[in-house]
Structure formats: C-alpha cells, structure tokens
Design a protein around this motif. Structure first.
Motif, PDB file in Angstrom:
ATOM      1  N   PHE A 110      11.105  11.300   0.881  1.00  0.00           N
ATOM      2  CA  PHE A 110       9.675  10.932   1.095  1.00  0.00           C
ATOM      3  C   PHE A 110       9.226   9.831   0.258  1.00  0.00           C
ATOM      4  CE2 PHE A 110       8.979  14.904   3.656  1.00  0.00           C
ATOM      5  CZ  PHE A 110       8.036  14.409   4.681  1.00  0.00           C
ATOM      6  N   GLU A 111       9.890   9.793  -1.005  1.00  0.00           N
ATOM      7  CA  GLU A 111       9.473   8.923  -1.838  1.00  0.00           C
ATOM      8  C   GLU A 111       9.854   7.324  -1.375  1.00  0.00           C
ATOM      9  OE1 GLU A 111      11.480   8.415  -6.108  1.00  0.00           O
ATOM     10  OE2 GLU A 111      12.047   6.428  -5.206  1.00  0.00           O
ATOM     11  N   ARG A 112      11.186   7.271  -0.682  1.00  0.00           N
ATOM     12  CA  ARG A 112      11.440   6.024   0.042  1.00  0.00           C
ATOM     13  C   ARG A 112      10.421   5.670   0.987  1.00  0.00           C
ATOM     14  NH1 ARG A 112      16.281   8.003  -2.310  1.00  0.00           N
ATOM     15  NH2 ARG A 112      16.804   6.854  -4.087  1.00  0.00           N
ATOM     16  N   PHE A 113      10.123   6.774   1.865  1.00  0.00           N
ATOM     17  CA  PHE A 113       9.209   6.769   2.913  1.00  0.00           C
ATOM     18  C   PHE A 113       7.858   6.329   2.549  1.00  0.00           C
ATOM     19  CE2 PHE A 113       5.995   7.940   5.995  1.00  0.00           C
ATOM     20  CZ  PHE A 113       6.531   7.543   7.186  1.00  0.00           C
ATOM     21  N   VAL A 114       7.550   6.645   1.397  1.00  0.00           N
ATOM     22  CA  VAL A 114       6.020   6.513   0.819  1.00  0.00           C
ATOM     23  C   VAL A 114       6.229   4.908   0.272  1.00  0.00           C
ATOM     24  CG1 VAL A 114       4.476   6.826  -1.163  1.00  0.00           C
ATOM     25  CG2 VAL A 114       5.494   8.528   0.108  1.00  0.00           C
ATOM     26  N   ILE A 115       7.035   4.663  -0.357  1.00  0.00           N
ATOM     27  CA  ILE A 115       7.122   3.084  -1.093  1.00  0.00           C
ATOM     28  C   ILE A 115       7.085   2.090   0.160  1.00  0.00           C
ATOM     29  CG2 ILE A 115       8.583   1.427  -2.177  1.00  0.00           C
ATOM     30  CD1 ILE A 115       9.689   3.772  -4.046  1.00  0.00           C
ATOM     31  N   ILE A 116       8.009   2.347   1.161  1.00  0.00           N
ATOM     32  CA  ILE A 116       8.143   1.371   2.233  1.00  0.00           C
ATOM     33  C   ILE A 116       6.850   1.371   3.248  1.00  0.00           C
ATOM     34  CG2 ILE A 116       9.710   0.720   3.901  1.00  0.00           C
ATOM     35  CD1 ILE A 116      11.980   2.023   2.560  1.00  0.00           C
ATOM     36  N   VAL A 117       6.950   2.467   3.747  1.00  0.00           N
ATOM     37  CA  VAL A 117       5.772   2.408   5.057  1.00  0.00           C
ATOM     38  C   VAL A 117       4.488   2.368   4.335  1.00  0.00           C
ATOM     39  CG1 VAL A 117       4.884   3.921   6.818  1.00  0.00           C
ATOM     40  CG2 VAL A 117       7.312   3.767   6.525  1.00  0.00           C
ATOM     41  N   THR A 118       4.048   3.279   3.550  1.00  0.00           N
ATOM     42  CA  THR A 118       2.543   3.076   2.997  1.00  0.00           C
ATOM     43  C   THR A 118       2.155   1.765   2.319  1.00  0.00           C
ATOM     44  OG1 THR A 118       2.938   4.167   0.891  1.00  0.00           O
ATOM     45  CG2 THR A 118       2.415   5.704   2.530  1.00  0.00           C
ATOM     46  N   SER A 119       3.179   1.005   1.977  1.00  0.00           N
ATOM     47  CA  SER A 119       3.056  -0.246   1.346  1.00  0.00           C
ATOM     48  C   SER A 119       2.657  -1.286   2.290  1.00  0.00           C
ATOM     49  CB  SER A 119       4.087  -0.656   0.423  1.00  0.00           C
ATOM     50  OG  SER A 119       4.303   0.161  -0.644  1.00  0.00           O
ATOM     51  N   LEU A 120       3.262  -1.131   3.501  1.00  0.00           N
ATOM     52  CA  LEU A 120       3.527  -1.931   4.708  1.00  0.00           C
ATOM     53  C   LEU A 120       2.173  -1.885   5.651  1.00  0.00           C
ATOM     54  CD1 LEU A 120       7.186  -2.346   5.523  1.00  0.00           C
ATOM     55  CD2 LEU A 120       5.690  -4.219   4.533  1.00  0.00           C
ATOM     56  N   HIS A 121       1.856  -0.659   5.766  1.00  0.00           N
ATOM     57  CA  HIS A 121       0.931  -0.199   6.959  1.00  0.00           C
ATOM     58  C   HIS A 121      -0.518  -0.754   6.901  1.00  0.00           C
ATOM     59  CE1 HIS A 121      -1.534   3.507   6.139  1.00  0.00           C
ATOM     60  NE2 HIS A 121      -1.113   3.151   4.873  1.00  0.00           N
ATOM     61  N   ARG A 122      -0.774  -1.076   5.511  1.00  0.00           N
ATOM     62  CA  ARG A 122      -2.075  -1.668   5.324  1.00  0.00           C
ATOM     63  C   ARG A 122      -1.989  -3.220   5.061  1.00  0.00           C
ATOM     64  NH1 ARG A 122      -3.860   1.486   7.931  1.00  0.00           N
ATOM     65  NH2 ARG A 122      -5.001   3.314   7.813  1.00  0.00           N
ATOM     66  N   ASP A 123      -1.891  -3.882   6.127  1.00  0.00           N
ATOM     67  CA  ASP A 123      -1.611  -5.215   6.162  1.00  0.00           C
ATOM     68  C   ASP A 123      -2.860  -5.916   5.362  1.00  0.00           C
ATOM     69  OD1 ASP A 123      -0.155  -7.535   6.438  1.00  0.00           O
ATOM     70  OD2 ASP A 123       0.216  -7.406   8.285  1.00  0.00           O
ATOM     71  N   TYR A 124      -2.673  -7.500   5.276  1.00  0.00           N
ATOM     72  CA  TYR A 124      -3.779  -8.263   4.647  1.00  0.00           C
ATOM     73  C   TYR A 124      -5.183  -8.266   5.485  1.00  0.00           C
ATOM     74  CZ  TYR A 124      -0.020  -9.547   1.799  1.00  0.00           C
ATOM     75  OH  TYR A 124       1.063  -9.401   0.696  1.00  0.00           O
ATOM     76  N   ILE A 125      -5.038  -8.213   6.626  1.00  0.00           N
ATOM     77  CA  ILE A 125      -6.142  -8.269   7.527  1.00  0.00           C
ATOM     78  C   ILE A 125      -6.482  -6.808   8.086  1.00  0.00           C
ATOM     79  CG2 ILE A 125      -7.330  -9.450   9.478  1.00  0.00           C
ATOM     80  CD1 ILE A 125      -5.270 -11.799   9.181  1.00  0.00           C
ATOM     81  N   PRO A 126      -7.481  -6.129   8.043  1.00  0.00           N
ATOM     82  CA  PRO A 126      -7.538  -4.800   8.585  1.00  0.00           C
ATOM     83  C   PRO A 126      -7.359  -4.813  10.011  1.00  0.00           C
ATOM     84  CG  PRO A 126      -9.613  -5.261   6.982  1.00  0.00           C
ATOM     85  CD  PRO A 126      -8.728  -6.402   7.158  1.00  0.00           C
ATOM     86  N   SER A 127      -7.529  -5.691  10.870  1.00  0.00           N
ATOM     87  CA  SER A 127      -7.136  -5.918  12.126  1.00  0.00           C
ATOM     88  C   SER A 127      -5.723  -5.603  12.302  1.00  0.00           C
ATOM     89  CB  SER A 127      -7.815  -7.071  12.821  1.00  0.00           C
ATOM     90  OG  SER A 127      -6.990  -8.188  12.504  1.00  0.00           O
ATOM     91  N   SER A 128      -4.686  -5.898  11.340  1.00  0.00           N
ATOM     92  CA  SER A 128      -3.581  -5.703  11.573  1.00  0.00           C
ATOM     93  C   SER A 128      -3.128  -4.290  11.102  1.00  0.00           C
ATOM     94  CB  SER A 128      -2.331  -6.827  10.827  1.00  0.00           C
ATOM     95  OG  SER A 128      -3.220  -8.045  10.930  1.00  0.00           O
ATOM     96  N   TRP A 129      -3.826  -3.699  10.483  1.00  0.00           N
ATOM     97  CA  TRP A 129      -3.655  -2.158  10.085  1.00  0.00           C
ATOM     98  C   TRP A 129      -2.872  -1.252  11.236  1.00  0.00           C
ATOM     99  CZ3 TRP A 129      -7.937  -0.466   6.323  1.00  0.00           C
ATOM    100  CH2 TRP A 129      -8.102  -1.170   5.383  1.00  0.00           C
TER     101      TRP A 129
ATOM    102  N   LEU B 170       8.871   0.625  15.127  1.00  0.00           N
ATOM    103  CA  LEU B 170       8.436  -0.283  14.204  1.00  0.00           C
ATOM    104  C   LEU B 170       7.605  -1.023  14.851  1.00  0.00           C
ATOM    105  CD1 LEU B 170      11.834  -1.841  13.012  1.00  0.00           C
ATOM    106  CD2 LEU B 170      10.413  -0.269  11.857  1.00  0.00           C
ATOM    107  N   ASN B 171       6.417  -1.647  14.207  1.00  0.00           N
ATOM    108  CA  ASN B 171       5.395  -2.636  15.053  1.00  0.00           C
ATOM    109  C   ASN B 171       5.353  -4.022  14.184  1.00  0.00           C
ATOM    110  OD1 ASN B 171       3.747  -1.816  12.722  1.00  0.00           O
ATOM    111  ND2 ASN B 171       3.344   0.029  14.036  1.00  0.00           N
ATOM    112  N   LYS B 172       4.399  -4.662  14.414  1.00  0.00           N
ATOM    113  CA  LYS B 172       4.503  -6.085  13.725  1.00  0.00           C
ATOM    114  C   LYS B 172       4.079  -6.047  12.460  1.00  0.00           C
ATOM    115  CE  LYS B 172       2.156  -9.887  14.844  1.00  0.00           C
ATOM    116  NZ  LYS B 172       1.058 -10.807  15.443  1.00  0.00           N
ATOM    117  N   THR B 173       3.381  -4.846  11.874  1.00  0.00           N
ATOM    118  CA  THR B 173       2.590  -4.540  10.446  1.00  0.00           C
ATOM    119  C   THR B 173       3.850  -3.906   9.876  1.00  0.00           C
ATOM    120  OG1 THR B 173       0.529  -4.231  11.300  1.00  0.00           O
ATOM    121  CG2 THR B 173       0.844  -3.448   9.037  1.00  0.00           C
ATOM    122  N   VAL B 174       4.287  -2.783  10.450  1.00  0.00           N
ATOM    123  CA  VAL B 174       5.456  -1.897   9.746  1.00  0.00           C
ATOM    124  C   VAL B 174       6.659  -2.469  10.124  1.00  0.00           C
ATOM    125  CG1 VAL B 174       6.356   0.515   9.157  1.00  0.00           C
ATOM    126  CG2 VAL B 174       3.711   0.109   9.441  1.00  0.00           C
ATOM    127  N   GLY B 175       7.308  -3.340   9.665  1.00  0.00           N
ATOM    128  CA  GLY B 175       8.550  -3.939  10.028  1.00  0.00           C
ATOM    129  C   GLY B 175       9.905  -3.071   9.456  1.00  0.00           C
TER     130      GLY B 175
END
Lengths: 469, 179
Positions: free
Chosen positions: A384-403, A69-74
């Motif tokens: 994969f469905e759950r992975f897609v819902i969880i991780v891909t929704s999180l990994h692009r944060d509001y600020i691109p520097s946090s991606w 985990l990291n700050k973006t993908v919690g």
C-alpha cells in the motif's frame, strides 16, 4: 582459544548437533524424494504460474491498454509491484552482506534462503519492468549500443536508465554471491551422492571444490569483499529506485527523504518476507534447531527498527510538506490522507507503523503465529505504501478536468498473480534441490554458538577457556 | 608419463585439533601437502605457510577498470558522439553519471574478482577434484602428506599424525598426469 562467545548469548544451533548432524539434516531433503506436501504446494504454484502466464501473454499480445491505466494515472500496479518486489529482495543482501560485515553469526543459518529470496524477488520485479515496457522484445533498447536508429544513445541523465544498470548489476552480483556461497555445500552433496545423475550435476556445479586450505583462505577474502561491495550496492539500488520518483517534479514524489526512506522500507518488507518463508521452511524441513526462535526474534527486532524508521519518514514527509509552504505539496499530502484514496493511506499507516510496534512485546516477538501474521501484514502495508506514493500522487493532475481514479483490471491482477506463481515456483525448486542452509558457515560458528561445544568465556575472564561440566 | 604419488592421509575429528596438529607436524620437519576441511579453519593458512592473498588487489583493479569503462562510455556517448541539450545541463553532467559509474565499478569488481578466484584456485565447471577423503566436505579434517616429498619414513609420519590426534591414517595414491 579462537572460539569464544559470552555466556549470556543464547546458542544459535540447539539440539546438541555435531558437524555431521548438520550435513545430514540439511542434505536430507535434497537427497530424498519430494514429499507429498512439497508436491501439493509445487502443484498449486505451477497452476498459479500458468494462469499468470496467460495474463502476461495477453498483456504482451494485446498491449498495455488491458491495464486500468489512463492518461492521468500512467503508472499504477506495474510500478507498485516492481518496487514492492525489489524491496523484498533487499533483505537477502542485507543478511548476507551487511550482517557479514558486522560479524553477526546468526546470519549463517538464514542467509542461503534469504539470498535465494532476493534473486527470485528481483526476477519478479524485472518481469514488471518488461511488462510495463509494453513491447518487451525491445527492452534491449535500454542497452547503450551503436545502432542505426540515428546514432541515438541512451540518456544517462535519466533515472530510469540508472535503474536498468542498478537492477541488472544487483541481480547478477546477487546471483554470483549466492553461487559462491553454494559451491562448498554443493561439493558436500556431490561427495555424498549415490546416483550417477546427481553425482554429475552436483559435480559440475561444485566446480571441483575439495576444501583445501588455500581455496578456503581466498574464499573468505572473496566473500568479505563481495559483502563489502554488495553493501553499498544494495543501498544504491533502492536509492536509484527512489530516484525514479524523487528526481521528477510531481508533488509527493519530489522529496529528498526518498532514498533513506525507501531503503528502510525495503529492508522492512524484506525481513517480513524472510520471516514468512523461513517459518515455513523450518517447519516443513524440521530445521527448528538451526532456525531457532532466537533467529526469528532477532529478525523481528530489525522489523521493529526499520518499521519505526519508515513511520518517522511518513511523519517527516507530512511535516515538511506543511513547513515548506508549497501549497501543491501540502495538497498532495492532505489528499493522500483524506482524499479519495484515504483507505490506502490508512491501510499503509496501520500495517507499517502501528502493528509492527506489537513486536516490542517479547511474547509476541517470540511467537511463531504472531510473527507469521504480522509479517504478512507488513508486506500488505508496504504494498500500500508504494500504491499510495504512486497512484495518489498522480491521480490529482495539474488541471482538475484531468483528475481521475485508477481501478485495476483482471489483467492487472493476473500479472501480479503471475509473479507470485513465479516466486513460489522458483523458491520451491530451490528448497528441494539445493541446501537451504549454508552448511559450511553454520559448521564454522558451531564452536562459538552451539549448545554442543562448551567453549564459553567464563565471567570475569578476558580469554576463552574450555568449560567442562 | 604418469607418475604415482603416495600420500599419507591423516583424518581428524576437530578443527582445533587439526590446527594444532599441522603446527606440530610441520615443526617436526614433515612437509604437509595440504589440509582439507569442511569449513574455513582460521589460522590454518598461516600454520601451513601460505602467503597473504592478492585477491583484494585484483578486486581493486577490476573495480578501477569498471569505473574507467563507464566514465569513457558516458563521456563518448553523452559529450562527444551525439551531444544533446537535456534540461540545459552540461553535456558531460558528471553527477548524473555517478550512479551508473558506481554500478559498473561494483559489477566489474564482483565478476572480475570471483573469476580470478576460480581460475587461480583451479575451480571450473567440469574439473575433477583430487579427493583424499570423501568426508572432508562433511565433518572430517584431512591432512595429506606426500611421502615422496618427505625424508621421514611412512611409519614416522604416521606416528606424528597419530600422536597429534588423527583418528585414522590412510594411504592414498594419486595418479598425476604429466604435463
């Protein structure tokens, strides 16, 4: 005659079994010594469980920093695996409760194993809640109790607290339902037992059951009401799991379609797991006369239906994102399909939407090899469905520097492996020491649904009549 | 003081046969103690004269209790004891508490009903069952008739059982411990 069924219905119990044959066939593996193949598989799952336990120990000892985990993908594998296991559990309750309400007789020979699967899957899911709590020994903080931490109560507005109540209720009610169903069969084993030890254990567990009329009569009411309350319960559990996401404001999570879509997906993956387990059980314990191709075909039909519902949900989500005109929502979905995690999205689409459609072909639906393979594929897809819902929704944060991107560590993998070890360890113990088929319920449908008893409705007659050859 | 009860035990092979047998034996004026079957035989409860069960009433009451408990808990914790402003919601934000109230309703219904069932039918861990025939949990349908409670002679009862299709008629003495 009370026992009638249409001539067009294929028998659910084949091989001309009598009541006594059912007892013999189901009790055989409970009473016999463990077979070599059981010992080997049990040994393997014990080793897997041990390795996984080391990983879980390290997760708790050294902390959640061991995960990728990291700050973006919690949230990543922990919640993915949690939702996956809870979803798998749902099929057991569907079979035992919803199909009881719908009077589906084929349920009788698969419900015991499916309910056991439910219980063990929920245990695996719960272990991820405890792991992801980090300090599992403080999990009791989820319980509303008067404390000296500043008169601080749990927040009942939070979906995570709803989840605590939903999962714990689901687990305990499922155990109760399963145990109630076991009592008459445990009494059967008690009355056949030879050794003192098994007489004592099965005698204790069967609670003095002797099959008298009043007890049976009330027992049927109890089963019916348990089924009646378990049906909304099972739907509520995955609804609440979906609320963990849907009540947030993350694009990709904040959608009203989540509850029905999650429930359909849960039943979809759960039936796939039931298929996998039952195909192994019927083969190793030689129960082909009870778990017939008809049963497997029926379950495959349910997989096709629920898989199609899930497919429609995927497309609806995409459409609504486009139609909403909200660019954050639109980006989230375009990013899912064509962003850095495109492979997870298309794995999900292929495994859940495309391949289960092969079950429209009858020869595939009735083939054991195809059923087994496609069921495994369905569960890969649902992970994969759950992975897609969880991780891909999180990994692009509001600020691109946090991606950020997420990659699992060995401990992430080890914790997932732990639950596989635990699941199969428990399931194998169940399969050896408890009757895998509900004998009493199968006996009760014998007159209407087995090959042996020739009670059939004659064409053109409204009442049943004994047909003599 | 212990009393011995003497039972005539009719063993039947088929559920439809035993149902018809119980009806005709009872019609001929013989009191049936109980029938033991490996699975529920529908209609047997009526044939033997059991009243309708009140288990559903108990279930409803337990459900109502669960709902009330959770209603009061959320009311006390969220609105009375330590009200907090959470997202500008009402202190008592009822829609948010519906999921937990529902779960408690189900939890109380299930456990309350099942334990009522256990207690009212004398099922408990460690209870020694009265077993008239060990095969009653396998494939036999067993009718027990208390000879002491019937005016007819044993021979007459045995004949009634045999005539209705009993494959065996055995004698079983049950020692009942006086309360």
């Amino acid at each position: 005659m009370s026992h009638v069924s249409a001539v067009v219905r294929p028998p659910l119990v084949t091989g001309g079994k009598s009541y006594h044959d059912i007892t013999e066939d189901v009790c055989r593996q409970v009473e016999g010594k463990p077979t070599a193949s059981w010992k080997i598989v049990f040994g393997i799952s014990s080793v897997v469980l041990f390795l996984g336990t080391c990983s879980v120990f390290w997760t708790w000892w050294d902390g959640l920093g061991n995960w990728g985990l990291n700050k973006t993908v919690g949230w990543a594998w922990d919640i993915t695996n949690f939702v996956w296991w809870v979803g798998i559990g749902h099929a057991g309750t569907l079979i035992s409760a919803i199909l009881l309400l719908f009077r589906q007789k084929w349920r009788t020979s698969v419900n015991r194993a499916a309910e056991a699967m439910t219980i063990f899957a929920v245990i695996c899911a719960a272990s991820f809640i405890l792991m992801h709590a980090g300090r599992a020994w403080l999990a009791y903080w989820c319980i509303p109790f008067p404390n000296t931490f500043g008169s601080l109560w749990v927040n009942f507005n939070s979906p995570l607290i709803w989840d605590v109540f939903a999962i714990s209720t689901y687990f305990s009610v499922s155990c109760l339902f399963w145990y109630c169903g076991l009592i008459p069969d445990l009494a059967t084993i008690r009355d056949r037992a030879k050794s003192k030890v098994s007489k004592f254990i099965y005698g204790l567990l069967s609670m003095g059951w002797n099959g008298n009329t009043k007890t049976w009569f009330r027992y049927e009411y109890v089963s019916l009401i348990l089924a009646g309350i378990s049906t909304p319960l099972v739907l509520s559990v995955h609804t609440i799991v979906s609320f963990d996401f849907a009540t947030s404001v993350i694009p990709g999570w904040h959608t009203t379609i989540f509850p029905p879509y999650f429930v359909a997906g849960a039943i979809f993956s759960g039936f796939a797991m039931v298929n996998n387990l039952l195909l192994i059980v019927r083969w190793t314990f030689k129960l082909q006369d009870y778990i017939t191709i008809e049963h497997i075909e029926t379950m495959n039909k349910i997989i096709t239906v629920t898989g199609s519902i899930v497919g429609i949900a995927y497309i609806t989500e995409f459409f609504i994102a486009a139609y909403s005109g909200v660019e954050y929502e639109q980006y989230a979905f375009i990013n899912r399909a064509f962003g850095p995690y495109w492979w997870a999205y298309w794995a999900m689409m292929t495994c859940n939407v495309v391949t289960p459609q092969l079950f429209w072909i009858q020869s595939i639906r009735r083939s054991i090899m195809w059923t087994f393979a496609l069921s495994v594929v369905v569960n890969i897809g649902m992970w994969f469905e759950r992975f897609v819902i969880i991780v891909t929704s999180l990994h692009r944060d509001y600020i691109p520097s946090s991606w950020a991107m997420f990659s699992p560590t060995i401990i992430d993998i080890g914790d997932y492996v732990f639950t596989f070890g635990l699941f199969f360890f428990l399931f194998l113990l169940f399969a050896k020491y408890l009757p895998v088929i509900n004998m009493a319920e199968v006996k009760a449908v014998m007159k209407s649904s087995s090959e042996r008893f020739p009670y059939k409705v004659k064409p053109g007659k409204s009442t049943g009549e004994k047909v003599t050859e | 003081m212990d009393t011995n009860k003497r039972f005539l035990v009719g063993v039947y092979d088929d559920d439809d046969e035993v149902l018809a047998a119980v009806k005709s034996v009872r019609a001929s004026g013989i009191k049936v103690h109980d029938v033991y079957t490996p699975f529920p035989v529908h209609g047997l409860d009526k044939a033997i004269g059991h009243p309708r069960t009140r288990i559903p009433v108990a279930a409803f009451m337990f459900g109502a209790l669960g709902l009330t408990c959770m209603f009061l808990l959320t009311l006390y914790t969220m609105a009375l004891d330590w009200p907090m402003n959470i997202g500008g919601k009402d202190f008592y934000a009822l829609p948010d508490f519906i999921p937990v109230m529902f779960e408690f309703t189900v939890l109380f219904t299930a456990f309350g009903m099942v334990f009522t069932f256990f207690i009212s039918n004398g099922l408990w861990w460690g209870v020694k069952p009265v077993i008239f025939d060990l095969r009653a949990t396998d494939d036999k349908f067993v009718v027990a008739i208390d000879t002491g409670a019937n005016r007819k002679t044993e021979a007459e009862i045995e004949k009634a059982l045999r005539d209705t299709g009993a494959t065996e008629v055995n004698i079983k003495e049950v020692v009942e411990e006086a309360a």
